[in-house]
Scaffold this active site. Structure first.
Site, short mmCIF file in Angstrom:
data_model
loop_
_atom_site.label_atom_id
_atom_site.label_comp_id
_atom_site.label_asym_id
_atom_site.label_seq_id
_atom_site.Cartn_x
_atom_site.Cartn_y
_atom_site.Cartn_z
N LYS A 79 0.79 -1.03 0.15
CA LYS A 79 -0.15 0.26 0.07
C LYS A 79 0.74 1.26 0.01
CE LYS A 79 -3.82 2.05 2.44
NZ LYS A 79 -4.77 1.74 3.58
N SER A 159 -9.86 2.34 2.81
CA SER A 159 -9.08 3.11 1.84
C SER A 159 -8.04 2.15 1.21
CB SER A 159 -8.20 4.07 2.62
OG SER A 159 -7.28 3.23 3.48
N SER A 183 -10.35 0.25 7.08
CA SER A 183 -9.73 0.35 5.68
C SER A 183 -9.19 -0.99 5.26
CB SER A 183 -8.60 1.45 5.77
OG SER A 183 -9.31 2.77 5.83
#
Length: 493
Positions: A79, A159, A183
């Site tokens: 990420k 997210s 998330s």
């Protein structure tokens, strides 16, 4: 030979160990898959093929020398919130244009120490603020799942939407992610993958770009429960560079998988039956209860009375911390700089141009609730509510509950650029309704696929555990996984 990208981490580990495949072959298979799919899915915002092949070659050498690490040769996506030395790290924000850190985050360093291979950086909501991966400066991620007889593009959740989509579309063997209010768990539920948010302090936050420091926690998204356990074992560690990381031994999570849950007490919180919840979510929840009962668990009704205050309290605490954390982005030392007539003008112009709409909204909310006239009315009160939420869970666990079962999300994945949600940010915030309590209380939570809805889209169940008892979550989630089966999207991209 089967497509190498269809192997789970556990399967790939065995084949690498037996020298049936090489790390370079496995890495090349994923790089080819990314090249073919990423233009459509948009899961990666930076691919690092040279770095990946170099790491894979080193892995093959270590395997040959009998010095293989726990993740030797396993290709992972990272990420964009994790600092990766000398490589693109921008939290998918315009304000960090061109930023390449001189350091490696502790979590990614742990993975490289265990022999993992880095494929690239994954798309995400800007600064991890969002529930649909639509706030990224690099554009939205498309969910690899589509509804039956529909070609409508769906969100992968947020997210960590890039992480979840890449795992579901087989563009990496597993991925790192972060969870501040859901998330990891919400994108996992939307994409038919497994995601665990560990206990606050289990993984180091050092080198991870901060959103809300008292809530942020790193964790993995993987194809199945075993893979998530393998990844978390490598990611977790105490870290002298992060004073909130906890000095507790990291168990062998994989060893918990397959253990019996006979006699375990599973709590069902009545407050999670929210108004307007689709019947399919309720049915999935009941199905989860039945599976755990069949495996010998005892089901008990519990009450978490302050649940209804969790979302408003979260949307005070998180933006407050974000407004403080994001004050450091001003165009002076790194990232975007928009020149102004003086330094204050430069700050204002840089931040106006660099931050997206949702990030600006949260900075404004955070600054407002921390301002002199409103600090007591909002921020202080939200912190008191947070203590009460934590206490609710403590009382439930003290009364003998081993884990808590809830839905992971109030719906399946929705469409990209949904007009209803775009016009009302609060409706988007409601996606976090089942997940924020876990962050507010600092507890571990895992999302595991439970089935498909009438449109053929994945739905997830969530298990919440005692602090630092991720093992119980893994063994219980594995029971659900065995009963529900695993889900993969039909390829349309």
């Amino acid at each position: 030979m089967t497509d190498l990208t269809s192997l789970t981490i556990a399967e790939a580990r065995a084949k690498l160990s037996d020298k049936e495949i090489t790390a370079v072959e496995l890495t090349d298979a994923y790089l080819a898959a990314i090249e073919a799919a990423n233009e459509t899915i948009n899961a990666y915002i930076a691919v690092t093929p040279d770095k990946a092949r170099e790491m894979a070659k080193a892995s093959d050498a270590r395997i040959g020398a009998g010095k293989a690490g726990a993740l030797e040769g396993i290709p992972l996506g990272i990420k964009d919130l994790f600092g990766t030395q000398g490589l693109h790290t921008q939290a998918c924000s315009h304000i960090l244009d061109g930023f390449r850190p001189h350091y490696e985050s502790t979590v990614t360093q742990n993975l490289w120490n265990d022999g993992a291979v880095m494929l690239g950086k994954l798309n995400m909501d800007e600064f991890a603020m969002g529930s649909s991966n639509e706030t990224s400066y690099y554009g939205p991620v498309k969910n690899p799942w589509r509804a039956k007889e529909s070609n409508l593009d769906l969100v992968p959740g947020g997210s960590s939407g890039g992480s979840a989509a890449a795992v579901a579309a087989r563009l990496c063997a597993g991925a790192t992610a972060t969870d501040t209010g859901g998330s990891i768990r919400q994108p996992a539920a939307f994409t038919g993958t497994v995601g665990i948010k560990p206990t606050y302090g289990r993984c180091s936050r050092w080198g991870v770009i901060a959103f809300a420091s008292s809530l942020d926690q790193a964790g993995p998204i993987a194809r199945d429960v075993r893979d998530a356990a393998i990844l978390l074992k490598s990611m977790a560690s105490v870290d002298p560079k992060d004073t909130t990381s906890v000095d507790l031994p990291v168990p062998d999570y994989e060893a918990a998988i397959g253990q019996s849950i006979k006699g375990m007490r599973i709590g069902i919180p009545k407050e999670y039956r929210v108004e307007g919840m689709p019947e399919e979510i309720e049915a999935l929840w009941q199905q989860g209860v039945a599976w755990l009962k069949d495996a010998g668990a005892e089901i008990v009704d519990i009450s978490l009375p302050h649940t209804k205050y969790a979302l408003p309290a979260y949307y005070i605490v998180a933006p407050a911390e974000a407004s403080s954390n994001l004050a450091r982005y001003d165009g002076v030392r790194y990232g975007l700089r928009v020149d102004g007539k003086d330094i204050v003008d430069m700050y204002e112009k840089t931040r106006a141009a660099g931050f997206g709409q949702e990030v600006k909204r949260r900075i404004m909310i955070g600054t407002y609730v921390l301002s002199a006239g409103y600090y007591d009315a909002y921020y202080l009160r939200a912190q008191k509510v947070r203590t009460l939420i934590k206490r609710d869970f403590e009382l439930a666990f003290h009364a003998g509950v081993d884990a808590i079962l809830t839905p992971a999300t109030p719906s399946s994945a929705f469409g990209i650029a949904d007009e209803d949600l775009a016009s009302d940010p609060v409706k988007m915030y409601l996606n976090d309704i089942f997940t924020v309590t876990v962050n507010m209380a600092g507890l571990p939570g895992i999302a595991v696929p439970g089935g498909l809805d009438h449109k053929g889209l994945p739905l997830g169940l969530q298990l919440i555990g005692k602090p630092f008892d991720e093992e119980t979550l893994f063994k219980t989630a594995h029971v659900i996984e065995q009963a529900a089966g695993r889900f993969t999207p039909s390829k349309w991209w």
